[in-house]
Design a protein around this motif. Structure first.
Motif, PDB file in Angstrom:
ATOM      1  N   SER A   1      37.881  65.122 -34.626  1.00 42.20           N
ATOM      2  CA  SER A   1      38.603  65.534 -35.827  1.00 42.20           C
ATOM      3  C   SER A   1      37.816  66.486 -36.719  1.00 42.20           C
ATOM      4  O   SER A   1      38.391  67.101 -37.613  1.00 42.20           O
ATOM      5  CB  SER A   1      39.011  64.290 -36.636  1.00 42.20           C
ATOM      6  N   ILE A   2      36.517  66.613 -36.487  1.00 43.37           N
ATOM      7  CA  ILE A   2      35.685  67.450 -37.365  1.00 43.37           C
ATOM      8  C   ILE A   2      35.098  68.585 -36.528  1.00 43.37           C
ATOM      9  O   ILE A   2      34.379  68.346 -35.563  1.00 43.37           O
ATOM     10  CB  ILE A   2      34.566  66.608 -38.011  1.00 43.37           C
ATOM     11  N   PRO A   3      35.412  69.831 -36.889  1.00 42.38           N
ATOM     12  CA  PRO A   3      35.111  70.927 -35.974  1.00 42.38           C
ATOM     13  C   PRO A   3      33.624  71.264 -35.812  1.00 42.38           C
ATOM     14  O   PRO A   3      33.247  71.807 -34.779  1.00 42.38           O
ATOM     15  CB  PRO A   3      35.883  72.114 -36.569  1.00 42.38           C
ATOM     16  N   THR A   4      32.802  70.974 -36.846  1.00 45.18           N
ATOM     17  CA  THR A   4      31.394  71.385 -36.735  1.00 45.18           C
ATOM     18  C   THR A   4      30.463  70.295 -37.260  1.00 45.18           C
ATOM     19  O   THR A   4      30.872  69.405 -38.016  1.00 45.18           O
ATOM     20  CB  THR A   4      31.109  72.658 -37.577  1.00 45.18           C
ATOM     21  N   ILE A   5      29.193  70.417 -36.898  1.00 45.98           N
ATOM     22  CA  ILE A   5      28.196  69.471 -37.407  1.00 45.98           C
ATOM     23  C   ILE A   5      28.007  69.671 -38.917  1.00 45.98           C
ATOM     24  O   ILE A   5      27.832  68.712 -39.666  1.00 45.98           O
ATOM     25  CB  ILE A   5      26.864  69.638 -36.645  1.00 45.98           C
TER      26      ILE A   5
ATOM     27  N   TRP B   1      24.659  69.700 -30.177  1.00 51.89           N
ATOM     28  CA  TRP B   1      25.109  71.018 -30.637  1.00 51.89           C
ATOM     29  C   TRP B   1      26.220  71.587 -29.753  1.00 51.89           C
ATOM     30  O   TRP B   1      27.008  72.425 -30.182  1.00 51.89           O
ATOM     31  CB  TRP B   1      23.919  71.996 -30.672  1.00 51.89           C
ATOM     32  N   ALA B   2      26.282  71.102 -28.503  1.00 51.81           N
ATOM     33  CA  ALA B   2      27.247  71.674 -27.550  1.00 51.81           C
ATOM     34  C   ALA B   2      28.577  70.940 -27.546  1.00 51.81           C
ATOM     35  O   ALA B   2      29.526  71.395 -26.909  1.00 51.81           O
ATOM     36  CB  ALA B   2      26.651  71.642 -26.144  1.00 51.81           C
ATOM     37  N   THR B   3      28.649  69.801 -28.231  1.00 48.31           N
ATOM     38  CA  THR B   3      29.769  68.895 -27.986  1.00 48.31           C
ATOM     39  C   THR B   3      30.830  68.870 -29.078  1.00 48.31           C
ATOM     40  O   THR B   3      31.560  67.897 -29.216  1.00 48.31           O
ATOM     41  CB  THR B   3      29.252  67.460 -27.749  1.00 48.31           C
ATOM     42  N   ALA B   4      30.949  69.950 -29.827  1.00 52.65           N
ATOM     43  CA  ALA B   4      32.001  70.026 -30.855  1.00 52.65           C
ATOM     44  C   ALA B   4      33.378  69.998 -30.201  1.00 52.65           C
ATOM     45  O   ALA B   4      33.513  70.442 -29.066  1.00 52.65           O
ATOM     46  CB  ALA B   4      31.846  71.319 -31.659  1.00 52.65           C
ATOM     47  N   PRO B   5      34.388  69.544 -30.914  1.00 49.84           N
ATOM     48  CA  PRO B   5      34.388  68.956 -32.248  1.00 49.84           C
ATOM     49  C   PRO B   5      33.899  67.503 -32.228  1.00 49.84           C
ATOM     50  O   PRO B   5      33.756  66.920 -31.162  1.00 49.84           O
ATOM     51  CB  PRO B   5      35.855  69.045 -32.657  1.00 49.84           C
TER      52      PRO B   5
ATOM     53  N   GLY C   1      29.314  74.556 -33.894  1.00 49.55           N
ATOM     54  CA  GLY C   1      30.663  74.191 -33.481  1.00 49.55           C
ATOM     55  C   GLY C   1      31.440  75.451 -33.164  1.00 49.55           C
ATOM     56  O   GLY C   1      30.910  76.564 -33.303  1.00 49.55           O
ATOM     57  N   TRP C   2      32.662  75.264 -32.719  1.00 48.47           N
ATOM     58  CA  TRP C   2      33.499  76.413 -32.379  1.00 48.47           C
ATOM     59  C   TRP C   2      34.153  76.944 -33.652  1.00 48.47           C
ATOM     60  O   TRP C   2      34.525  76.164 -34.527  1.00 48.47           O
ATOM     61  CB  TRP C   2      34.558  75.999 -31.354  1.00 48.47           C
TER      62      TRP C   2
ATOM     63  N   SER D   1      33.511  69.213 -47.089  1.00 49.44           N
ATOM     64  CA  SER D   1      33.842  70.495 -46.444  1.00 49.44           C
ATOM     65  C   SER D   1      34.666  70.303 -45.165  1.00 49.44           C
ATOM     66  O   SER D   1      34.954  71.256 -44.461  1.00 49.44           O
ATOM     67  CB  SER D   1      32.552  71.267 -46.122  1.00 49.44           C
ATOM     68  N   ARG D   2      35.028  69.061 -44.879  1.00 50.56           N
ATOM     69  CA  ARG D   2      35.829  68.836 -43.661  1.00 50.56           C
ATOM     70  C   ARG D   2      37.262  69.323 -43.873  1.00 50.56           C
ATOM     71  O   ARG D   2      37.899  68.944 -44.846  1.00 50.56           O
ATOM     72  CB  ARG D   2      35.855  67.351 -43.311  1.00 50.56           C
ATOM     73  N   PRO D   3      37.772  70.123 -42.965  1.00 53.40           N
ATOM     74  CA  PRO D   3      39.134  70.622 -43.142  1.00 53.40           C
ATOM     75  C   PRO D   3      40.168  69.533 -42.838  1.00 53.40           C
ATOM     76  O   PRO D   3      40.038  68.799 -41.859  1.00 53.40           O
ATOM     77  CB  PRO D   3      39.236  71.762 -42.130  1.00 53.40           C
TER      78      PRO D   3
END
Lengths: 487, 384
Positions: free
Chosen positions: A396-400, A386-390, A431-432, A408-410
């Motif tokens: 390349s993927i900002p959140t879990i 949970w702490a290691t975003a992205p 994620g951030w 939903s990946r930007p």
């Protein structure tokens, strides 16, 4: 006469983090090999389980002390010049690890004092510029720094430091350091803030050293890597104890200490010097292997997390292992055609880096190890995920949440933040906070804007693959996210 | 670490002031002999802080900012008379505050501000630079500044910004020569943030700087009693803040170019003073609409192709340059108008006018410019 040009906190911090700190590195040996075929045997790995290899024992306590107080990079900016620049007070001292002694206590955590043979005291980079980061204001050992700005030209900062350097031995030490950075600066500049280039700059360093004597050569002795680094997300240190091989492609087989101390290739010019570092780095590895992940700092819904546990056991554990009372980590290297994430890092490591593998095996650094890249990526342990975003090896993927639902990946995104401030942490998506953008780098109107955009259409920056979450129902995904908070 | 670099942009002439003051023959250290270091409180607090978010406001910002430690105005101009003969001038004004507070001593000599002015003039058909200097304390009416109207003066030299225009008025008088020029901006001003030299993005460089790369000039030039009407273009830059005079191990070269097609170019080149390493160039191309395009070291080729040895000092200067901005295919050669434009022999400082020729693809380019070469070793031959 004294210099009066003031040190500016904002840009100074950025430079310290971005330049000094990134010279302490781990690497994967990814490059572009157009050199003649090597004659020395080079090993490549198959995908599947990574076999265990014995690690040298060390004392974690001693390792911690060494990590925060001893220099792995032995050249740097003379301390007096550093002080002329910063003034009496270093920036960022509110963030500090306990146990820093002597001069180190007055330096930011990502810098370490070191007395050179000339007697000149230096300020050097250490591992923590990349391998420590804050989460909600708290400094966390081993958390990869995903906000480092390596778009900055390090050469300008390092050469610019000469404005504060006095004649004589101070200038000699500064020139030595600046010459090393000059040799690698073109290989470490990324075009996206946050991604790391430590792998590429380590290969550039190898190209400038005789593998047997470790003597430095201003001219490269083998063909350097391509200038443009492939983006890499910094993996968390607290997984060291579980992983049987280092690096995303699991090429770091055998003894891990000397892979970890490859950062010393910036300034360590002899085997004797490298051996002296190895003697204490054994303890550093032991400390890293003892590290625990941080605990999720916000409330967790236990019932939902329980449901998520069942989803995890049914869908994720085969590759990522099990957690809790009876943990098991399979150390599974997944083939590119199965995981389908951006293949470039693994492919180049497998096909185009033989000269670096060769260098490594001939050198002190490879004496106890066998580098063996594979055409795949390791499924990492998910402790503290949970702490290691992205996410993914290239960040390349900002959140879990986006990782678990590929639609939903930007395609184009940037962290949602003001200037260099940290974005807010999104407890729902893990994620951030980020903004989805209508255009990639090509649509940016300024250099600053361009560097902030994560453009997944760039080579090596792809966000494809690992679509294993797509088949889950929405409620299953929510439950799984809740469970991941408990790891 | 970037802040100092931009400050070096303006360091050159500050160094001149500094060294002038600290020379053994300098009037300030000749008297009861306190060193300049004791006169100037280098750690002094009380000067205004330089904050990041800043936009110049005119005419006020053309004038002096006495609550800041130091300040520089550099004006370069290329003028033509009615017969088409060219006159090139360079005027540098420098202000240095000794301490933040105003002098409180009863003496009329008491001051906390020092001023220096330097004029260099290249006249048609004359193969040497005519140079004049003013060095004054801000007391006894010898030199000073005012905000209404905006004006800075040293004896009979002054730079002022008339209330009813957005231009500037330059008045220089001396025994041999004089200039009386109005300067009106053709382009908007650009700040150090706008130029992004050496990758400098938003943020405070430690001082404020703006430049106006192109001003229209009109007026009179007086020489040995004869008055000549002239017109042409000029370049202005103005910086104030904590500007230091010591570049440590570094040297900086500066290139300002006005192309005839309306574009202007500003380049800096950072070097080590001992000649080791490779110089690092950085350029900003300013379009005729004022828009800035920045170029980093990997996009620029900047090479000296010739060298000149100063008969006065023995110093060697690289004087002819080839400059290429690779992403836009711009290639220029910069040739000195005169070889001997060594502005200050004690400093090994060459600052002078250059003629510019070149091309961009098939198109031929021409223009004019100014080059400053600073920070060379003070002893022996320089090692460029």
């Amino acid at each position: 006469m004294r210099l009066t040009i003031p040190f500016r906190l904002g840009s100074g911090r950025r430079v310290l983090a971005g330049v000094l700190a990134t010279l302490a590195i781990q690497t994967s040996m990814v490059g572009c090999d157009r050199a003649p075929t090597e004659t020395l045997a080079i090993t490549k790995s198959e995908v599947g389980r990574v076999p265990a290899s014995a690690q040298r024992p060390g004392d974690p306590q001693q390792g911690y002390d060494a990590l925060i107080n001893r220099a792995i990079v032995t050249c740097g900016l003379p301390y007096d010049a550093y002080r002329r620049r910063t003034g009496p007070q270093s920036p960022n001292l509110d963030l500090q690890f306990p146990g820093r002694t002597g001069r180190n206590a007055e330096l930011p955590y990502m810098l370490t004092a070191h007395v050179a043979e000339s007697g000149i005291e230096l300020v050097t980079s250490n591992c923590l510029g990349c391998h420590a980061a804050t989460f909600d204001g708290e400094l966390i050992m081993g958390l990869g720094n995903e906000f480092l700005d390596l778009t900055v030209d390090p050469l300008i900062a390092v050469e610019g430091a000469g404005a504060f350097v006095a004649e004589g031995p101070e200038a000699t030490e500064w020139r030595r350091w600046a010459d090393r950075i000059r040799a690698i600066s073109d290989y470490m500049m990324t075009d996206t803030i946050g991604v790391n280039s430590a792998n590429n700059l380590t290969l550039a360093l190898m190209a400038h050293r005789d593998p047997e004597t470790l003597a430095w050569s201003d001219e490269p002795l083998i063909e350097p890597p391509p200038e443009k680094p492939l983006p890499v997300s910094v993996p968390p240190w607290w997984n060291v104890g579980k992983k049987r091989a280092m690096f995303y492609n699991a090429e770091g087989r055998g003894d891990q200490v000397r892979y970890m101390m490859l950062a010393s290739t910036v300034c360590t010019d002899s085997v004797d010097e490298a051996a002296a570092i190895d003697a204490w780095f054994v303890h550093v590895r032991a400390y890293l292997a003892s590290l625990e992940p941080p605990s999720y700092p916000y409330p967790i819904d236990p019932d939902l997390a329980n449901e998520g546990y069942r989803v995890f056991q049914a869908n994720c554990k085969k590759c990522h292992g099990t957690y809790g009372e009876d943990p098991f980590y399979p150390n599974k290297l997944v083939a590119l055609d199965k995981v389908k994430t951006d293949p470039l890092l693994a492919r180049k490591g497998f096909k185009e880096a033989d000269r670096f593998l060769h260098w490594f095996q001939r050198s002190f650094y490879g004496e106890l190890s066998q580098a063996a890249p594979a055409l795949g990526y390791i499924a990492p342990p998910l402790d503290g995920v949970w702490a290691t975003a992205p996410y993914l090896h290239n960040g390349s993927i900002p959140t879990i949440a986006a990782l678990l639902q590929s639609e939903s990946r930007p395609t184009y995104w940037e962290f949602d933040r003001e200037g260099d401030a940290r974005p807010a942490y999104d407890r729902n998506q893990l994620g951030w906070a980020y903004r989805v953008l209508p255009h990639g780098k090509a649509g940016a109107t300024s250099r600053n804007e361009r560097y902030r955009i994560y453009d997944t259409t760039s080579s090596g920056y792809g966000n494809q693959g690992h679509t294993f979450g797509d088949d889950l129902r929405t409620d299953e995904r929510l439950a799984l996210i809740e469970y991941l908070k408990t790891l | 670490m970037k802040p100092w670099i931009v400050s070096s942009l303006s360091v050159t002439l500050f160094v001149l002031l500094w060294v002038t003051l600290t020379r053994e023959s300098g009037e300030w250290v000749k008297a009861p002999n306190p060193s300049l270091e004791t006169l100037i409180d280098l750690d002094a607090d009380g000067f205004s802080p330089v904050v990041g978010a800043w936009e110049p406001r005119f005419p006020a910002d053309h004038g002096a900012h006495p609550t800041f430690r130091s300040e520089l105005w550099n004006l370069f101009g290329w003028l033509l008379d009615r017969q088409g003969r060219s006159y090139v001038f360079q005027v540098n004004l420098t202000r240095l505050a000794l301490r933040a507070e105003a002098a409180e001593r009863a003496s009329a000599w008491a001051t906390n501000q020092l001023f220096r002015g330097h004029l260099a003039l290249i006249l048609p058909g004359v193969a040497s630079v005519l140079a004049e200097e003013r060095l004054n304390r801000g007391a006894l009416g010898l030199a000073g500044l005012s905000s209404e109207p905006v004006r800075i003066w040293l004896e009979d030299w002054s730079l002022s910004a008339p209330v009813d225009s957005d231009g500037l008025l330059l008045e220089i008088a001396s025994d041999r020569t004089g200039l009386s020029l109005t300067l009106n901006p053709i382009k908007p001003s650009a700040t150090s943030n706008d130029l992004e030299l050496f990758g400098q993005g938003p943020g405070s460089p430690g001082f404020h700087l703006y430049l106006i790369p192109r001003l229209a000039v009109q007026g009179d030039l007086r020489l040995d009693g004869t008055q000549v009407q002239v017109q042409g273009t000029a370049w202005l830059d103005h910086a104030w803040g904590a500007i230091s005079g010591a570049p440590g191990q570094l040297a900086l070269s500066r290139f300002a170019v006005q192309l005839d097609d309306g574009r202007d170019l500003m380049c800096l080149e950072l070097r080590r003073r001992d000649g080791s390493g490779r110089p690092i160039p950085s350029c900003a191309l300013i379009g005729s609409d004022g828009r800035v395009q920045a170029f980093g070291r990997r996009e620029i080729r900047l090479e000296p192709v010739d060298e000149w040895r100063s008969p006065a000092t023995g110093a060697r200067y690289p004087l002819s340059w080839r400059l290429a901005l690779q992403p836009v295919g711009l290639e220029l050669s910069l040739e000195p108008l005169l070889e001997d434009q060594e502005l200050d022999p004690a400093l090994r400082l060459w600052s002078g006018a250059v003629e510019v020729k070149g091309r961009e693809g098939e198109a031929q380019l021409s223009g004019r410019g100014w080059v400053e070469l600073t920070g060379l070793t003070r002893s022996g031959a320089n090692e460029l």
